[in-house]
Scaffold this motif. Sequence first.
Motif, short mmCIF file in Angstrom:
data_model
loop_
_atom_site.label_atom_id
_atom_site.label_comp_id
_atom_site.label_asym_id
_atom_site.label_seq_id
_atom_site.Cartn_x
_atom_site.Cartn_y
_atom_site.Cartn_z
N ILE B 219 -3.35 15.65 4.88
CA ILE B 219 -3.51 14.36 4.20
C ILE B 219 -4.99 13.97 4.06
O ILE B 219 -5.42 13.59 2.98
CB ILE B 219 -2.66 13.27 4.89
CG1 ILE B 219 -1.18 13.58 4.66
CG2 ILE B 219 -3.00 11.88 4.36
CD1 ILE B 219 -0.22 12.63 5.32
N PRO B 220 -5.79 14.12 5.13
CA PRO B 220 -7.21 13.80 4.93
C PRO B 220 -7.87 14.67 3.85
O PRO B 220 -8.76 14.22 3.16
CB PRO B 220 -7.82 14.07 6.31
CG PRO B 220 -6.71 13.93 7.26
CD PRO B 220 -5.49 14.39 6.53
N MET B 221 -7.38 15.90 3.69
CA MET B 221 -7.97 16.76 2.67
C MET B 221 -7.59 16.33 1.27
O MET B 221 -8.22 16.72 0.30
CB MET B 221 -7.50 18.21 2.87
CG MET B 221 -8.17 18.91 4.02
SD MET B 221 -7.50 20.56 4.19
CE MET B 221 -8.34 21.41 2.85
N MET B 222 -6.51 15.55 1.17
CA MET B 222 -6.01 15.17 -0.16
C MET B 222 -6.52 13.81 -0.60
O MET B 222 -5.88 13.15 -1.41
CB MET B 222 -4.48 15.19 -0.15
CG MET B 222 -3.91 16.59 -0.17
SD MET B 222 -2.14 16.60 0.15
CE MET B 222 -1.53 15.63 -1.21
N ARG B 223 -7.65 13.40 -0.11
CA ARG B 223 -8.14 12.08 -0.44
C ARG B 223 -8.15 11.78 -1.94
O ARG B 223 -7.63 10.76 -2.37
CB ARG B 223 -9.54 11.89 0.16
CG ARG B 223 -10.06 10.49 0.00
CD ARG B 223 -11.37 10.29 0.75
NE ARG B 223 -11.97 9.05 0.30
CZ ARG B 223 -12.79 8.96 -0.73
NH1 ARG B 223 -13.11 10.05 -1.39
NH2 ARG B 223 -13.29 7.81 -1.10
N PRO B 224 -8.72 12.67 -2.78
CA PRO B 224 -8.73 12.35 -4.22
C PRO B 224 -7.32 12.18 -4.78
O PRO B 224 -7.11 11.36 -5.66
CB PRO B 224 -9.43 13.54 -4.86
CG PRO B 224 -9.79 14.48 -3.78
CD PRO B 224 -9.40 13.92 -2.47
N PHE B 226 -4.71 11.05 -3.21
CA PHE B 226 -4.20 9.74 -2.82
C PHE B 226 -4.87 8.64 -3.63
O PHE B 226 -4.24 7.64 -3.95
CB PHE B 226 -4.41 9.51 -1.31
CG PHE B 226 -3.30 10.09 -0.48
CD1 PHE B 226 -2.21 9.31 -0.14
CD2 PHE B 226 -3.34 11.41 -0.08
CE1 PHE B 226 -1.17 9.83 0.59
CE2 PHE B 226 -2.30 11.95 0.66
CZ PHE B 226 -1.22 11.16 1.00
N ILE B 227 -6.12 8.86 -3.98
CA ILE B 227 -6.80 7.83 -4.77
C ILE B 227 -6.18 7.73 -6.16
O ILE B 227 -5.87 6.64 -6.64
CB ILE B 227 -8.31 8.12 -4.85
CG1 ILE B 227 -8.92 7.73 -3.50
CG2 ILE B 227 -8.96 7.32 -5.97
CD1 ILE B 227 -10.35 8.07 -3.35
N TRP B 294 -14.56 -0.63 -4.85
CA TRP B 294 -14.01 0.72 -4.82
C TRP B 294 -14.43 1.52 -6.04
O TRP B 294 -14.89 2.66 -5.92
CB TRP B 294 -12.48 0.65 -4.74
CG TRP B 294 -11.87 1.98 -4.98
CD1 TRP B 294 -11.80 3.01 -4.12
CD2 TRP B 294 -11.28 2.42 -6.21
NE1 TRP B 294 -11.22 4.08 -4.72
CE2 TRP B 294 -10.88 3.74 -5.99
CE3 TRP B 294 -11.05 1.83 -7.44
CZ2 TRP B 294 -10.27 4.47 -6.98
CZ3 TRP B 294 -10.45 2.57 -8.42
CH2 TRP B 294 -10.06 3.87 -8.19
N GLU B 298 -16.51 4.94 -6.21
CA GLU B 298 -15.81 6.12 -6.69
C GLU B 298 -16.48 6.71 -7.93
O GLU B 298 -16.62 7.90 -8.06
CB GLU B 298 -14.36 5.75 -7.00
CG GLU B 298 -13.42 6.92 -7.10
CD GLU B 298 -13.33 7.72 -5.81
OE1 GLU B 298 -13.58 7.13 -4.73
OE2 GLU B 298 -13.03 8.91 -5.89
#
Lengths: 298, 305, 362, 410
Positions: B219-224, B226-227, B294, B298
């Motif tokens: 999940i931390p690797m999938m930040r984009p 999730f955004i 944000w 971003e």
Amino acid sequence: MTDQSVIEPSGSKPSKRFSRGNIILYGTLIVVSMYYLLPLYVMIVTSLKGMPEIRLGNVFAPPIEITFEPWVRAWAEACTGINCDGLSRGFWNSVNILIPSVVLSIAIASVNGYALAHWKFKGSETFFTILIIGAFIPYQTMLYPIVILLREIGLMGDLAGLVLVHTVFGMPILTLLFRNYFTSIPEELFKAARVDGAGFWGIYFRIMLPMALPIFVVAIILQVTGIWNDFLFGVIYTKPETYPMTVQLNNIVNSVQGVKEYNVNMAATLLTGLVPLIIYFISGKLFVRGIAAGAVKG
Amino acid sequence: MTTTSQDDARAARRPIRLFRNPMAKIASIPMILTALVVFVGGTAWTVVYSFTDSRLLPRLNFVGLDQYERLWSTRRWLISIENLAIYGICSLILTLLIGFTLAAMLDRKIRGEAVFRSIFLYPFALSFVVTGLAWQWILNPDFGLQEVVRRMGWEGFTFDPLNNPDIVMFGLLIAGLWQGTGLIMCIMLAGLRGIDEDIWKAAKVDGIGTVKTYVRIIIPMMRPVFITALVLIASGIIKLYDLVVAQTNGGPGIASEVPAKYVINYMFRAQNLGQGFAASTMMLVSVIIILVPWAYLEFGGKKRD
Amino acid sequence: MSSVSIRNLDLSFGAVDVLKNLNLEIAEGEFLVLLGSSGCGKSTLLNCIAGLIDVSGGQIHISGRNVTWEEPSDRGIGMVFQSYALYPQMTVEGNLSFGLKNQRMPKDQIAQRVARAAEILQIEPLLKRKPGALSGGQRQRVAIGRALVREADVFLFDEPLSNLDAKLRTDLRVELKALHKQLKNTMIYVTHDQVEAMTLADRIAIMRDGKIQQLDTPSVIYGKPRNKYVADFIGSPSMNFFEGDLSAEAGSCVFEGPDFTLPLTSYEFETPQIGRRKAWLGLRPEHIVTGEAAAAADLSADTIVDIVEPMGSDTLVWVNFGGKPIRVRTDGQSDLEPGDTLRIGLQSARASIFDHQSEDRL
Amino acid sequence: MNTVWKSLLTGTALVAAASTQAAELEVTHWWTSGGEAAAVAEFADAFNGQTEHTWVDGAIAGSGGTARPIIISRIIGGDPMGATQLNHGRQAEELIEAGLLTDLTDVAEAQNWREVINPPSLLDACTYEGRIYCAPVNIHSAQWIWLSHGAFDAAGLEVPSDWNEFVAAAPTLMENGIVPLAMGQQGWQQNLAFGTITIAVAGIDAWREVSVNRNAEVAAGPEYTAVFEAVADARELARDSNVQDWNLATNMVITGQAGAQIMGDWAQGEFQIAGQVAGEDYTCLPGLGLNEIIDTGGDAFYFPVVEDAEVQAAQLELAELLVSPEVQVSFNLAKGSLPVRGDIDLSTANDCMQKGLEILAAGNVLPSGDMNLSADTQTQIEDLMAEFWSSDLPAAEAQARYVDIIASAD
């Protein structure tokens, strides 16, 4: 089905075919699938029943006597006001609205995304940020300014006006998708093309476009769904002769004459949803692939 | 020095910045116009007129903060805000949770992935109007779920969210999740496919359990991802309107009213544009407060290396 | 007349200065390597020369023409990228001819040029294939070919070999050198690999923080590094450094290390006035002699072996000297083991002395 | 794809050909229930038959709430329809001020509307600074209760003759599984019931003080306390009614699932379509049987300003036609509303309409709420009523909030 997706699943592999974990996995998926399929099932079943059967039975019971009359009525006979020609009138109108809107909105958004990814200029990111915030503005609040805008440029009530509105409101998300996709194309490729003497359009048409098929599929799917399902703009920026199918659907569903004809409503609902549904079922795999290419990076 | 060729002189002069790469700018005109004229212009117009007493037609008769004072003392508006908050928080959390869980399940090399994926995704093809109608029908207490369960023997079974003011927002949520989770699942799935298989191997070697690997590593690797998902979900929540109109029309009473519906009602039904504009301005302000920092981080802060 | 001339070049992104008042003259036919660790600005400089990044100030001249604000394609350059940057939807032939088509060159002339480039690079059998069907080495050849067909005055290489495996890299390196000999174009080559730099370059420019630290032939850079950074950066294994004092003793200069004193009898100072000051002494591992030669050195000492690293052609021995472990390169046949005693000799002629504060060569 | 373009081309060609002779007049309205649609068809038939123009029906389903934004956007956007339904009264004032609606004074004078239209308040509502801008087509009154004979028979009860009897009979209905009061869960219906109960319970004077003179003190007084308590009682009677649309509530009365419904006279169209006979299958009581008085709201058609001369001509012809005696008869018989002319014979009208006509003739009329309170105030009251009817909001609190709205009403 035999053609394995290009992008392989990367999750850890379940070890045995009938392990307990597998049973739980498939069990969960099947239960969840039922939740997703339930409304479709109910809609189909209801649309095949006669009114007396609907009033007696429950929504989940399969039809005792299958009738296609509700479908016929929804397509060709259901009344709104004094017009009793069902949805059929709206179908071609929807197509006529859909095609130019999809083409124009995607053409513009893809060029925007390309410019944002590779031809940044002072302020380009600011405009883009405004655009993204624009994606959060409820359409309804923009209704009034847009009416005035269209009046000033003389496109109110014109099909071109509606196409413009769809282009404007499709722009934020589409531009985001294209920008992300084109950003993920190596910058060196773009540089190489510049050294090779290709200009803005040369690189767009010769290098970027041929590589952008997956993201175009996603954009087309999103726009077809969005525009086909649009009610608000369709009803305000068109006239009765050019009302899209969704307006006819609203009219059929809300024109209650005597009792609510659930079976006709459901048939009308299904008929209206058919175009995007077919597109989804056909393009499922391409859609995921395109999303992987466009939505995930950036 | 005098022999410098024409060409040389042109190249030596620093060009005006505005005309550098003119095609990129010309091609961006539609975007710039949309951003400035429609979004900024339209918004500014709305904000300006929110300080007036415009009724059916906009007119510039300023009344200060009157519209806002009235707005915040109107029960229906307060209920709308509360409803949107409830719906929004639940929808955000559940959509991400369900979307991710389904994607993770589909990512485990299962059979019939395409079938499951299509099943989860197809509701997204249907409009909110259709969604609202279908679920209104299923949740109908006389023919739908409640009645079916009762006929199966549970006489006392009561599940009538659309006619119960306390839980009507959850009735909407059921339909909203049905419609929207498929797309998020798709995005999550795409994100999971982008994760290097070696990560799984490393986790396995380190003896980290599957769930823990997802939570702590994947999940931390999938930040984009999730955004992107967050943008889509959040923008949908704020715009929540069609579903409510189709499924409950704000009822029972005003128990399922939402801000967008308040805006429309006051602009067109009550013919009090000023009030409608004030309400939409409040919606905009809250969006901007949440989004601008944000969006700046971003999209605005990044530079080419 | 120099082929590429960079004058007072500045580049900044917002508040960050990437290149600072940079000057560089590259002679016609010269093979110049820009060497530095990542983030030093070497690739950025190359992109500026190519016109892919707009500079903030200064001028770039190519073949005597001021091209500072010209389009990349008008500058008479060819460029090869690290990731090959081949157009995936075009065949090799399409890739090679794309730039020429954009120049609206006649078809037969394009065909002729493509054929010639393909011949030089031996990629004729690949012409009809798409990049996806090629190996890494083949792709890089095509990428070079794409620069070649332009028959440009100046070739720019942006770490062209770093995506290849070691063997292939060595092979292509040799080919590149041969190619340069054959074509005699000016080449500017960016790399972080010092072996590539040393083997290919006529001159190397070592960059750090947007500035050129030293610009000279490989041998000068190796033998007489301009400052401690260059000395440390060039050479593998890298140089041993000792902190100490310079002092004049009986007319000649000595370096007083932590527990040794090296008379600098044959060291050639750059500046005449040294005086007494703190300084760094740098000695390359291969310039520390062992065995019989140690006795003839300016200073010799017995040391205890700590670690032995056989490297095939030679052996790297870590010994304790001057209060810390230092590297000594010895014969490949060495049978030393940890704990053994090794006699080493230090020679001032091949040493490097740097000012302690400015770190510049003395 | 070819067919799309072909059909498009032939479509435009037809339009072009037709417009050289007569105009196509697009008419928007939100009359889509069974009775309403039948009534609109009367207009369309008359227009198509008696003029050379064509009626293009622009029905928008989903009540005025859906239709009004569309109608107003199009008028403001400079792409108006030929004619449109709007509740007359204060809704159109600003459009008239902005010069967006056609002046019908010439037609009105030629047809002598000032004389024939009864009550005159209908025409007053169309008048702005001495000019007439709309054609009233019917009189609607909201103050009716519709009782199902079938439901009361099933419960073994006499059909009540006023609200109090009905309230007394309600428990027995409930015991027989019949919903006493059918109520559509929409603010305007709940507001309508509130208004009707007000006139019946508080009386006309109190009503007039509050609704016309906006006297908040009266709204806070004992007459209105009684009203709010009566509504709170009615709320209990309607607990088990969970339909949305008004005509679905009417259908509950028609089928005997519910004992009664408080609804305007347009409900009659639904009974008529269902083949029910007034006095036999259902009973209607004006003013809830307590105060025989009705308001005279109604529908009217407005004609946005257009440039096309042929359309202008068609607009005026339609305006004239809408008020003409024959069309008034056929339309109002179908819709179940009262005609706007006092000079026509409606002997064919049924029991309920006759009752209405008598009250009208006796002059027991009230101006409609549409003409007194702004849409803004009405929306606020509707919101309050929506909440009041479908929650357990105490009567006293609802009254207090009602007083606030009246105090700031305009």
